[in-house]
Design an enzyme around this catalytic site. Structure first.
Site, PDB file in Angstrom:
ATOM      1  N   GLU A 277       0.819  -1.223   0.000  1.00  0.00           N
ATOM      2  CA  GLU A 277       0.000   0.000   0.000  1.00  0.00           C
ATOM      3  C   GLU A 277       0.853   1.273   0.000  1.00  0.00           C
ATOM      4  OE1 GLU A 277      -3.278   0.130   2.710  1.00  0.00           O
ATOM      5  OE2 GLU A 277      -4.143  -1.696   1.912  1.00  0.00           O
TER       6      GLU A 277
HETATM    7  C1  LIG Z   1       3.179  -9.423   0.342  1.00  0.00           C
HETATM    8  C2  LIG Z   1       2.770  -8.439  -0.685  1.00  0.00           C
HETATM    9  C3  LIG Z   1       1.425  -8.276  -1.001  1.00  0.00           C
HETATM   10  C4  LIG Z   1       1.058  -7.395  -2.019  1.00  0.00           C
HETATM   11  N1  LIG Z   1      -0.251  -7.337  -2.418  1.00  0.00           N
HETATM   12  C5  LIG Z   1      -0.562  -6.629  -3.540  1.00  0.00           C
HETATM   13  C6  LIG Z   1      -1.854  -6.699  -4.117  1.00  0.00           C
HETATM   14  O1  LIG Z   1      -2.745  -7.374  -3.605  1.00  0.00           O
HETATM   15  N2  LIG Z   1      -2.090  -6.022  -5.266  1.00  0.00           N
HETATM   16  C7  LIG Z   1      -1.131  -5.278  -5.859  1.00  0.00           C
HETATM   17  O2  LIG Z   1      -1.394  -4.694  -6.901  1.00  0.00           O
HETATM   18  N3  LIG Z   1       0.099  -5.144  -5.313  1.00  0.00           N
HETATM   19  C8  LIG Z   1       0.415  -5.817  -4.201  1.00  0.00           C
HETATM   20  N4  LIG Z   1       1.674  -5.734  -3.666  1.00  0.00           N
HETATM   21  C9  LIG Z   1       2.641  -4.853  -4.278  1.00  0.00           C
HETATM   22  C10 LIG Z   1       3.095  -3.710  -3.395  1.00  0.00           C
HETATM   23  O3  LIG Z   1       2.129  -2.717  -3.353  1.00  0.00           O
HETATM   24  C11 LIG Z   1       4.427  -3.264  -3.997  1.00  0.00           C
HETATM   25  O4  LIG Z   1       5.371  -4.220  -3.572  1.00  0.00           O
HETATM   26  C12 LIG Z   1       4.840  -1.922  -3.600  1.00  0.00           C
HETATM   27  O5  LIG Z   1       4.040  -0.997  -4.253  1.00  0.00           O
HETATM   28  C13 LIG Z   1       6.300  -1.645  -3.911  1.00  0.00           C
HETATM   29  O6  LIG Z   1       6.693  -2.085  -5.187  1.00  0.00           O
HETATM   30  P1  LIG Z   1       8.040  -2.934  -5.337  1.00  0.00           P
HETATM   31  O7  LIG Z   1       8.025  -4.002  -4.332  1.00  0.00           O
HETATM   32  O8  LIG Z   1       8.178  -3.289  -6.740  1.00  0.00           O
HETATM   33  O9  LIG Z   1       9.188  -1.931  -4.909  1.00  0.00           O
HETATM   34  P2  LIG Z   1       9.890  -0.817  -5.818  1.00  0.00           P
HETATM   35  O10 LIG Z   1       8.884   0.006  -6.488  1.00  0.00           O
HETATM   36  O11 LIG Z   1      10.955  -1.471  -6.616  1.00  0.00           O
HETATM   37  O12 LIG Z   1      10.561   0.088  -4.710  1.00  0.00           O
HETATM   38  C14 LIG Z   1      11.792  -0.279  -4.078  1.00  0.00           C
HETATM   39  C15 LIG Z   1      12.140   0.759  -3.032  1.00  0.00           C
HETATM   40  O13 LIG Z   1      12.330   2.024  -3.660  1.00  0.00           O
HETATM   41  C16 LIG Z   1      11.525   2.997  -3.025  1.00  0.00           C
HETATM   42  N5  LIG Z   1      11.103   3.971  -4.025  1.00  0.00           N
HETATM   43  C17 LIG Z   1      10.567   3.749  -5.246  1.00  0.00           C
HETATM   44  N6  LIG Z   1      10.327   4.908  -5.858  1.00  0.00           N
HETATM   45  C18 LIG Z   1      10.717   5.897  -5.026  1.00  0.00           C
HETATM   46  C19 LIG Z   1      10.720   7.317  -5.076  1.00  0.00           C
HETATM   47  N7  LIG Z   1      10.283   8.001  -6.104  1.00  0.00           N
HETATM   48  N8  LIG Z   1      11.205   7.976  -4.007  1.00  0.00           N
HETATM   49  C20 LIG Z   1      11.657   7.334  -2.926  1.00  0.00           C
HETATM   50  N9  LIG Z   1      11.669   5.996  -2.825  1.00  0.00           N
HETATM   51  C21 LIG Z   1      11.214   5.288  -3.858  1.00  0.00           C
HETATM   52  C22 LIG Z   1      10.361   2.236  -2.420  1.00  0.00           C
HETATM   53  O14 LIG Z   1       9.824   2.936  -1.311  1.00  0.00           O
HETATM   54  C23 LIG Z   1      11.034   0.949  -1.991  1.00  0.00           C
HETATM   55  O15 LIG Z   1      11.634   1.157  -0.733  1.00  0.00           O
HETATM   56  C24 LIG Z   1       2.047  -6.601  -2.643  1.00  0.00           C
HETATM   57  C25 LIG Z   1       3.386  -6.733  -2.286  1.00  0.00           C
HETATM   58  C26 LIG Z   1       3.760  -7.647  -1.336  1.00  0.00           C
HETATM   59  C27 LIG Z   1       5.207  -7.789  -0.999  1.00  0.00           C
END
Ligand SMILES: Cc1cc2nc3c(=O)[nH]c(=O)nc-3n(C[C@H](O)[C@H](O)[C@H](O)COP(=O)(O)OP(=O)(O)OC[C@H]3O[C@@H](n4cnc5c(N)ncnc54)[C@H](O)[C@@H]3O)c2cc1C
Length: 806
Positions: free
Chosen positions: A500
């Protein structure tokens, strides 16, 4: 005489600024200049005439809108236009989503505390209470989290119970067969389940958060609502919501999933439809979902819908069994076995009617998501976080009393006490923020910024508190097994941090980025006026803004010099000083916000270390506000004063450090020096909560103090025979009940009447020497047996061990 007039005029000028009449103060400042130069003109009539004319011209130019607009506002507007960061459509929608509530007061520099205190949160209804005491208690009794972990899923009975009791339909109104719970009712259910099983909690949270039901409620066609909502409420449909992709995580709007409008055959009928291709991952409930809420970019290359080719992000509901969908694989998120996995779709064809909202919903997906995000984000993860910290408080308070080392309960050691203090304080302030934010949602708000605050700062508070709890329970929290109640909460903390809106992004980019546009009294109007080329609107917003800055500058200085004593605050006993200090910091926050915006402009978007600190200041202003509100609404109990003071002292310290960090690091050093003078004219003297106060807070959790029960009142407590929290609570009761006997034995050892020796033989000897009577001995024996039981950890024979999962 002239000097006296000048001093009087200066005071009047300051008073106007302080009273928020910045613009008039500013215009009248020209009068001051006139008077000052007039004094000089006594010696030189020519100089007097020249300066008088100049000042009159300036007053006319600034004071008469018809002159001011073309001469001043138009060039400033051009400058601001070049200054503003480029904002794309998706970003603009995200920035403008939701409503402004108490965050607006905090950004104003002059929060109306009376308004906050008078705001009445919606209470739990009879029906919600009955649900918590009935089905939720029953569910918690059914849940064996250790077994869930071994089975890698909830039991079929639990799945069936969740569906039958309509746990998946808490947000669905009763008219559609759902429970129609308020935000606070929904949150109370999630807190209780989370304290028992994170797997079960996530399973319940997802259908009630941002997803098919929430989107249908606000944007679905009547037909879609009538079909899906009753089925979702009854659990006949299990939903998931698929947004995230390998290349679109935090930057979800960059989705590569596509839907192309075309004609095709669906269930034997020729229809206008969408051919979809997608690759989603991390989707909770996907492996068991029967309906997929899908976000994708929609294209109409043949103009079949009669509009543009790129129609934008769109959300649709796709039944699982449509050909081309590959679903069912599972990810393993930290070993916590809620259902989560990838879904791909290859040339999946569905009718256009499957778009949420029908054809009207085409291209509206991003707006739908951003507008609907606030409710779920205010509830799900904040509730899970509060459950974790309440569980930590209840368990560590008991454990630190029961567990002895060096002949003392470990809670007596100051090192352990420090960790207990943080747990107790966070339990108090985090729950306050949860309740207040839910109350805002129940009052009809969509608190976009505050929901991001509670999501990020409560999940962070959970992570810290659970680490503290792990440190206190040490080996007993590390060895997995049915007796260990903390390890699963500990491993799930990073999940709350990431989903989220991952916390780094939420803190660094979203909270202040969105807040400074959404909640600032003038920035949004200025940006809108620039976008619309509306000179009149810009003129009003800009000069309002100028007055606002001057007003906050003088208020910051005056409030800093007087320790906030000039701030009119409601009578509040132990709260009054905090109202004043927070008013001072709200003015300082508003001023520093404007200094950062003015000196960094569009570059502020990239200066995330600055905006992250401003987010910290705003977040702690809110957390402190929530704490004060809780203390007030609870009837200002004397027993909670230490918790109130500790929470507010921590918040004020964090606010000071955040603002100091901004001032220390603003690239424009003259502006930073000016801000430092106005905000910290006497230096930054605030300190973190004192050790003595911390000790008082930690005592709330120790020795069976009833505050421990109040701080953990929202969680499920199993009965006394159950391994883990049930037996730990029971052991605590026995040990507290035997305290007189323990005291007699300890006194006798101190007096030398009894020799120091291990507890079991010591009690025998104390009874034999008549230090304790028979009844006391029985109590001591029972307490010692319970102590011995609850400090044990699980072990497994090699064969069982190799078969363990997770
Ligand atoms: C267990 C689990 C359940 C989930 N359930 C759902 C679901 O039901 N539906 C769904 O659609 N998604 C779901 N997600 C996805 C979740 O919302 C994403 O994992 C999340 O949005 C982050 O994306 P990412 O993991 O690819 O990290 P990335 O986007 O790769 O980010 C990596 C890091 O970089 C940071 N970052 C990225 N951009 C910036 C910026 N501009 N400035 C500062 N920091 C930044 C982030 O904060 C993070 O710390 C789930 C994820 C998990 C792990």
């Amino acid at each position: 005489m002239t000097t006296a007039l000048l001093v009087l005029a200066g005071l009047g000028f300051a008073a106007l600024l302080y009273a928020g009449r910045g613009y008039w103060a500013w215009v009248s400042a020209l009068g001051l200049v006139l008077a000052a130069w007039g004094q000089a003109g006594v010696q030189s009539p020519t100089a007097f005439m020249t300066t008088a004319v100049a000042a009159v011209i300036a007053a006319l130019v600034f004071g008469v809108p018809a002159l001011r607009r073309p001469l001043i506002s138009a060039p400033v507007m051009g400058l601001v236009r070049s200054f503003l960061p480029s904002i794309g459509d998706t970003e603009r929608i995200a920035l403008e989503a939701g409503t402004v509530w108490w965050d607006g007061d905090l950004f104003s520099g002059n929060p109306d505390w009376r308004k906050l205190l008078d705001f009445t949160p919606q209470a739990l209804s009879e029906r919600e209470r009955a649900f918590l005491d009935g089905p939720v208690e029953d569910l918690c009794r059914m849940l064996d989290d250790w077994q869930v972990n071994q089975d890698r899923d909830l039991s079929p009975e639990v799945w069936d119970f969740l569906k039958r009791q309509r746990f998946f339909g808490m947000i669905v109104p009763e008219e559609y067969g759902g429970l129609g719970f308020s935000a606070i009712g929904h949150s109370a259910v999630v807190v209780k389940i989370s304290s028992r099983s994170v797997t079960a909690a996530v399973t319940v949270m997802v259908p009630n958060s941002l997803g098919p039901a929430e989107l249908l409620l606000h944007y679905g066609t009547d037909e879609q609502k009538k079909y899906y909502l009753p089925r979702l409420a009854r659990g006949e449909e299990v939903p998931c919501f698929a947004l995230t992709e390998p290349h679109a995580g935090s930057d979800a709007a960059s989705t590569r999933s596509s839907g192309v409008v075309c004609r095709g055959t669906y269930e034997g009928r020729q229809v206008l439809g969408i051919r979809l291709n997608w690759n989603k991952r991390y989707i909770t409930l996907a492996p068991v979902a029967t309906v997929i809420g899908l976000a994708f970019r929609m294209f109409d290359p043949d103009g079949l819908l009669g509009g543009e080719e790129d129609l934008g992000i769109t959300c649709a509901l796709i039944p699982r069994d449509v050909p081309g969908i590959n679903i069912g694989d599972r990810h393993d998120p930290m070993g916590v076995p809620f259902q989560n996995g990838p879904i791909t779709g290859t040339d999946v064809f569905v009718p256009v009617d499957f778009v949420i909202g029908g054809q009207d919903g085409v291209g509206q997906g991003w707006k739908m998501l951003m507008d609907s995000l606030a409710a779920g984000r205010s509830i799900s993860l904040p509730s899970l976080s509060v459950a974790a910290v309440e569980l930590a408080a209840r368990a560590t308070g008991a454990y630190a009393t029961v567990r002895e080392q060096f002949n003392l309960p470990i809670g007596r050691f100051e090192g352990v006490e420090e960790a207990l203090t943080r747990i107790a304080g966070h339990a108090y302030l985090m729950n306050a923020a949860r309740v207040l934010t839910c109350a805002a949602v129940d009052a009809g708000e969509k608190p976009a910024v505050l929901s991001a605050v509670v999501k990020a700062y409560l999940t962070e508070g959970m992570r810290k508190s659970v680490i503290d709890a792990m440190d206190i329970m040490a080996g007993a929290a590390i060895c997995s097994g049915p007796r260990n109640i903390l390890s699963r909460v500990y491993v799930s903390a990073p999940i709350g941090i990431t989903v989220e809106g991952a916390n780094i992004l939420t803190r660094s980019l979203i909270i202040f980025g969105q807040g400074s546009i959404r909640c600032h009294p003038f920035v949004h109007d200025e940006m809108q006026a620039v976008a619309d080329n509306d000179l009149r609107g810009f003129d009003m917003a800009f000069f309002g803004h100028v007055g606002f800055v001057f007003s906050n500058a003088i208020r910051s200085l005056a409030l800093a010099l007087t320790g906030g004593r000039l701030a009119p605050v409601p009578p509040g006993g132990p709260m009054a000083g905090y109202f004043r200090a927070l008013t001072r910091y709200s003015a300082a926050f508003a001023l520093i916000t404007d200094v950062a915006l003015a000196t960094l402009g569009g570059a502020l978007k990239r200066r995330e270390k600055i905006s992250g600190r401003l987010a910290d200041a705003l977040a702690w202003l809110y957390l402190a506000s929530a704490t004060l509100k809780r203390f007030h609404d609870d009837g200002r109990p004397a027993g909670d004063v230490a918790l109130l003071r500790w929470s507010c002292d921590l918040a004020l310290w964090n606010i000071q450090e955040a603002l100091r960090g901004v001032v220390d690091n603003l690239p424009n050093r003259p502006a930073a020096a000016m801000a430092r003078f106005l905000v910290f004219p006497l230096g930054a003297h605030r300190r973190p909560p004192a050790d003595e106060l911390g000790a008082e807070v930690a005592r709330c959790l120790l020795d069976g103090n009833e505050a421990r029960l109040r701080l953990s009142a929202d969680i499920y407590v199993p009965d006394a025979t159950e391994d883990g929290l049930g037996r730990l609570d029971a052991a605590l009761d026995l040990i507290v009940g035997a305290k007189d006997g323990f005291a007699k034995v300890t006194d006798a050892v101190r007096a030398g009447t009894l020799e120091r020796e291990p507890r079991d033989t010591l009690i025998d000897r104390a009874a034999a020497q008549g230090v304790i009577n028979g009844e006391e001995r029985n109590r001591l024996d029972a307490a010692e047996a319970a102590r011995d039981d609850v400090i044990q950890v699980d072990s497994f024979d090699p064969e069982t061990y190799t078969g363990l999962k997770g």
